[in-house]
Motif scaffolding. Sequence first.
Motif, PDB file in Angstrom:
ATOM      1  N   UNK A  68      -0.130  18.415 -60.773  1.00 55.55           N
ATOM      2  CA  UNK A  68       0.957  18.750 -59.717  1.00 55.55           C
ATOM      3  C   UNK A  68       2.230  17.758 -60.082  1.00 55.55           C
ATOM      4  N   UNK A  69       2.229  16.709 -60.659  1.00 52.53           N
ATOM      5  CA  UNK A  69       3.382  15.823 -60.816  1.00 52.53           C
ATOM      6  C   UNK A  69       3.850  15.956 -62.059  1.00 52.53           C
ATOM      7  N   UNK A  70       3.234  16.847 -62.933  1.00 57.37           N
ATOM      8  CA  UNK A  70       3.542  16.960 -64.524  1.00 57.37           C
ATOM      9  C   UNK A  70       4.936  17.617 -64.505  1.00 57.37           C
ATOM     10  N   UNK A  71       5.566  17.279 -65.462  1.00 53.84           N
ATOM     11  CA  UNK A  71       6.799  18.177 -65.935  1.00 53.84           C
ATOM     12  C   UNK A  71       6.642  18.429 -67.185  1.00 53.84           C
ATOM     13  N   UNK A  93      11.961  26.275 -54.823  1.00 54.95           N
ATOM     14  CA  UNK A  93      11.162  27.632 -55.582  1.00 54.95           C
ATOM     15  C   UNK A  93      11.916  28.183 -56.758  1.00 54.95           C
ATOM     16  N   UNK A  94      13.091  28.032 -56.670  1.00 53.20           N
ATOM     17  CA  UNK A  94      14.254  28.401 -57.660  1.00 53.20           C
ATOM     18  C   UNK A  94      14.431  26.965 -58.316  1.00 53.20           C
ATOM     19  N   UNK A  95      14.291  26.644 -59.455  1.00 55.67           N
ATOM     20  CA  UNK A  95      14.514  25.612 -60.085  1.00 55.67           C
ATOM     21  C   UNK A  95      16.013  25.067 -59.840  1.00 55.67           C
ATOM     22  N   UNK A  96      16.141  23.856 -59.476  1.00 61.05           N
ATOM     23  CA  UNK A  96      17.391  23.178 -59.247  1.00 61.05           C
ATOM     24  C   UNK A  96      17.786  22.231 -60.205  1.00 61.05           C
ATOM     25  N   UNK A  97      17.047  21.488 -61.173  1.00 57.68           N
ATOM     26  CA  UNK A  97      17.200  20.564 -62.077  1.00 57.68           C
ATOM     27  C   UNK A  97      16.434  20.920 -63.498  1.00 57.68           C
ATOM     28  N   UNK A  98      17.251  20.314 -64.418  1.00 55.68           N
ATOM     29  CA  UNK A  98      16.966  20.471 -65.832  1.00 55.68           C
ATOM     30  C   UNK A  98      16.599  19.148 -66.103  1.00 55.68           C
ATOM     31  N   UNK A 107      21.416   3.960 -75.507  1.00 51.05           N
ATOM     32  CA  UNK A 107      20.531   4.331 -76.780  1.00 51.05           C
ATOM     33  C   UNK A 107      19.043   4.186 -76.643  1.00 51.05           C
ATOM     34  N   UNK A 108      18.634   4.032 -75.143  1.00 56.83           N
ATOM     35  CA  UNK A 108      17.312   3.725 -74.790  1.00 56.83           C
ATOM     36  C   UNK A 108      16.739   5.137 -74.581  1.00 56.83           C
ATOM     37  N   UNK A 109      15.560   5.477 -75.135  1.00 54.74           N
ATOM     38  CA  UNK A 109      14.855   6.757 -75.059  1.00 54.74           C
ATOM     39  C   UNK A 109      14.773   6.832 -73.299  1.00 54.74           C
ATOM     40  N   UNK A 110      15.099   8.318 -73.021  1.00 54.89           N
ATOM     41  CA  UNK A 110      15.145   8.302 -71.550  1.00 54.89           C
ATOM     42  C   UNK A 110      14.798  10.053 -71.090  1.00 54.89           C
ATOM     43  N   UNK A 111      14.591  10.034 -69.846  1.00 55.84           N
ATOM     44  CA  UNK A 111      14.618  11.584 -69.488  1.00 55.84           C
ATOM     45  C   UNK A 111      15.866  11.896 -68.483  1.00 55.84           C
ATOM     46  N   UNK A 112      16.794  12.702 -69.138  1.00 55.79           N
ATOM     47  CA  UNK A 112      17.884  13.095 -68.662  1.00 55.79           C
ATOM     48  C   UNK A 112      17.904  14.258 -67.682  1.00 55.79           C
ATOM     49  N   UNK A 113      18.093  13.998 -66.692  1.00 53.65           N
ATOM     50  CA  UNK A 113      18.128  15.074 -65.435  1.00 53.65           C
ATOM     51  C   UNK A 113      19.599  15.328 -64.986  1.00 53.65           C
ATOM     52  N   UNK A 114      19.497  16.746 -65.230  1.00 52.25           N
ATOM     53  CA  UNK A 114      20.843  17.419 -64.790  1.00 52.25           C
ATOM     54  C   UNK A 114      20.604  18.590 -63.679  1.00 52.25           C
ATOM     55  N   UNK A 115      21.854  18.958 -62.801  1.00 48.89           N
ATOM     56  CA  UNK A 115      21.697  20.054 -61.958  1.00 48.89           C
ATOM     57  C   UNK A 115      21.430  21.251 -62.672  1.00 48.89           C
ATOM     58  N   UNK A 116      20.473  22.227 -62.552  1.00 42.90           N
ATOM     59  CA  UNK A 116      20.338  23.391 -63.082  1.00 42.90           C
ATOM     60  C   UNK A 116      21.321  24.658 -62.491  1.00 42.90           C
ATOM     61  N   UNK A 117      21.714  24.212 -61.541  1.00 40.97           N
ATOM     62  CA  UNK A 117      22.694  25.426 -60.662  1.00 40.97           C
ATOM     63  C   UNK A 117      23.257  24.347 -59.560  1.00 40.97           C
ATOM     64  N   UNK A 118      24.199  24.994 -58.696  1.00 40.51           N
ATOM     65  CA  UNK A 118      24.749  24.237 -57.557  1.00 40.51           C
ATOM     66  C   UNK A 118      23.567  23.998 -56.500  1.00 40.51           C
ATOM     67  N   UNK A 119      23.477  22.739 -56.201  1.00 46.09           N
ATOM     68  CA  UNK A 119      22.309  22.143 -55.098  1.00 46.09           C
ATOM     69  C   UNK A 119      23.057  22.017 -53.845  1.00 46.09           C
ATOM     70  N   UNK A 120      22.464  22.657 -52.863  1.00 51.11           N
ATOM     71  CA  UNK A 120      23.089  22.506 -51.507  1.00 51.11           C
ATOM     72  C   UNK A 120      22.486  21.036 -51.024  1.00 51.11           C
ATOM     73  N   UNK A 121      23.505  20.558 -49.902  1.00 46.50           N
ATOM     74  CA  UNK A 121      22.979  19.344 -49.330  1.00 46.50           C
ATOM     75  C   UNK A 121      21.744  19.369 -48.881  1.00 46.50           C
ATOM     76  N   UNK A 122      21.132  20.201 -48.210  1.00 51.09           N
ATOM     77  CA  UNK A 122      19.807  20.329 -47.563  1.00 51.09           C
ATOM     78  C   UNK A 122      18.791  20.471 -48.696  1.00 51.09           C
ATOM     79  N   UNK A 123      18.981  20.549 -49.946  1.00 49.33           N
ATOM     80  CA  UNK A 123      18.058  20.330 -50.930  1.00 49.33           C
ATOM     81  C   UNK A 123      17.765  19.042 -51.520  1.00 49.33           C
TER      82      UNK A 123
END
Length: 123
Positions: A68-71, A93-98, A107-123
Amino acid sequence: LWWSDEDVERLFEGGAAYEKALALREWVKAEGEIIEGMLVSNLAEKQMGLSVSQVRGAVTNAFVNVLNRSLYLGDGEENMLLVPVLDMAAHSIEPNIKANLGRNEMGIPAVIVTAARDVSESE
Protein backbone atom coordinates in the motif's frame (compact mmCIF):
# COMPACT_ATOMS: atom_id res chain seq x y z
CA LEU A 1 -5.02 -9.74 1.05
CA TRP A 2 -7.35 -9.78 4.03
CA TRP A 3 -10.36 -11.00 2.07
CA SER A 4 -11.28 -14.67 1.95
CA ASP A 5 -10.87 -16.61 -1.28
CA GLU A 6 -14.66 -16.63 -1.58
CA ASP A 7 -14.82 -12.83 -1.30
CA VAL A 8 -12.14 -12.42 -3.97
CA GLU A 9 -14.07 -14.75 -6.29
CA ARG A 10 -17.36 -12.97 -5.63
CA LEU A 11 -15.98 -9.44 -5.95
CA PHE A 12 -13.44 -9.77 -8.75
CA GLU A 13 -14.27 -12.77 -10.95
CA GLY A 14 -14.81 -11.65 -14.53
CA GLY A 15 -13.28 -8.23 -13.85
CA ALA A 16 -10.04 -6.73 -15.07
CA ALA A 17 -8.38 -7.04 -11.64
CA TYR A 18 -9.25 -10.70 -11.04
CA GLU A 19 -6.08 -12.31 -12.45
CA LYS A 20 -3.87 -9.69 -10.80
CA ALA A 21 -5.61 -10.25 -7.44
CA LEU A 22 -5.05 -14.01 -7.68
CA ALA A 23 -1.41 -13.58 -8.70
CA LEU A 24 -0.79 -11.13 -5.85
CA ARG A 25 -2.35 -13.51 -3.32
CA GLU A 26 -0.21 -16.41 -4.58
CA TRP A 27 2.97 -14.30 -4.50
CA VAL A 28 2.31 -13.09 -0.95
CA LYS A 29 1.46 -16.64 0.16
CA ALA A 30 4.70 -18.06 -1.26
CA GLU A 31 6.91 -15.28 0.08
CA GLY A 32 5.04 -15.25 3.37
CA GLU A 33 5.63 -18.96 3.91
CA ILE A 34 9.38 -18.41 3.59
CA ILE A 35 9.33 -15.50 6.03
CA GLU A 36 6.99 -17.32 8.42
CA GLY A 37 9.32 -20.31 8.51
CA MET A 38 12.24 -18.14 9.50
CA LEU A 39 10.23 -16.17 12.08
CA VAL A 40 8.49 -19.12 13.69
CA SER A 41 11.73 -21.01 14.28
CA ASN A 42 13.46 -17.85 15.50
CA LEU A 43 10.60 -16.98 17.87
CA ALA A 44 10.44 -20.56 19.14
CA GLU A 45 14.14 -20.39 20.00
CA LYS A 46 13.51 -17.22 21.96
CA GLN A 47 10.40 -18.75 23.57
CA MET A 48 8.27 -15.77 22.52
CA GLY A 49 5.06 -17.78 22.77
CA LEU A 50 3.58 -16.60 19.47
CA SER A 51 1.42 -18.98 17.48
CA VAL A 52 1.87 -19.67 13.78
CA SER A 53 -1.40 -17.83 13.06
CA GLN A 54 -0.13 -14.76 14.94
CA VAL A 55 3.07 -14.80 12.91
CA ARG A 56 1.07 -15.33 9.69
CA GLY A 57 -1.12 -12.32 10.56
CA ALA A 58 1.94 -10.17 11.22
CA VAL A 59 3.57 -11.22 7.94
CA THR A 60 0.36 -10.50 5.98
CA ASN A 61 0.05 -7.14 7.71
CA ALA A 62 3.64 -6.29 6.74
CA PHE A 63 2.93 -7.18 3.09
CA VAL A 64 -0.23 -5.05 3.10
CA ASN A 65 1.70 -2.08 4.46
CA VAL A 66 4.55 -2.42 2.00
CA LEU A 67 2.28 -2.89 -1.01
CA ASN A 68 0.00 0.00 0.00
CA ARG A 69 2.84 2.39 0.69
CA SER A 70 5.17 1.54 -2.18
CA LEU A 71 5.96 3.75 -5.11
CA TYR A 72 6.68 2.43 -8.58
CA LEU A 73 9.14 4.41 -10.67
CA GLY A 74 8.76 3.60 -14.34
CA ASP A 75 7.64 0.20 -15.53
CA GLY A 76 8.09 -3.03 -13.65
CA GLU A 77 8.08 -4.12 -10.04
CA GLU A 78 11.88 -3.99 -9.87
CA ASN A 79 11.50 -0.21 -9.56
CA MET A 80 9.43 -0.37 -6.37
CA LEU A 81 10.57 1.92 -3.55
CA LEU A 82 9.39 2.71 -0.07
CA VAL A 83 9.77 6.43 0.46
CA PRO A 84 8.61 7.63 3.90
CA VAL A 85 5.77 10.18 3.73
CA LEU A 86 5.64 10.22 -0.09
CA ASP A 87 2.68 7.84 -0.17
CA MET A 88 0.71 10.42 1.82
CA ALA A 89 1.49 13.12 -0.74
CA ALA A 90 0.00 11.00 -3.54
CA HIS A 91 -3.56 10.91 -2.23
CA SER A 92 -5.64 11.54 -5.31
CA ILE A 93 -7.50 9.25 -7.69
CA GLU A 94 -6.02 11.37 -10.47
CA PRO A 95 -2.25 11.35 -9.85
CA ASN A 96 -1.05 14.76 -8.71
CA ILE A 97 2.68 14.12 -8.27
CA LYS A 98 5.55 12.63 -10.26
CA ALA A 99 8.50 11.02 -8.54
CA ASN A 100 11.80 10.17 -10.17
CA LEU A 101 15.20 9.09 -9.00
CA GLY A 102 17.78 11.81 -9.36
CA ARG A 103 20.26 13.82 -7.36
CA ASN A 104 19.66 16.79 -5.11
CA GLU A 105 21.57 20.09 -5.25
CA MET A 106 24.52 18.50 -3.41
CA GLY A 107 24.71 15.55 -5.82
CA ILE A 108 23.30 13.06 -3.33
CA PRO A 109 20.93 10.40 -4.77
CA ALA A 110 17.35 11.41 -4.01
CA VAL A 111 13.74 10.94 -4.98
CA ILE A 112 12.68 14.12 -6.79
CA VAL A 113 8.98 14.95 -6.45
CA THR A 114 7.21 17.44 -8.71
CA ALA A 115 3.58 18.30 -9.38
CA ALA A 116 2.12 16.28 -12.25
CA ARG A 117 -0.63 18.86 -12.71
CA ASP A 118 -2.04 21.89 -10.96
CA VAL A 119 -2.75 20.89 -7.36
CA SER A 120 -5.59 22.57 -5.53
CA GLU A 121 -5.17 23.86 -1.98
CA SER A 122 -7.61 21.21 -0.69
CA GLU A 123 -5.38 18.40 -2.02
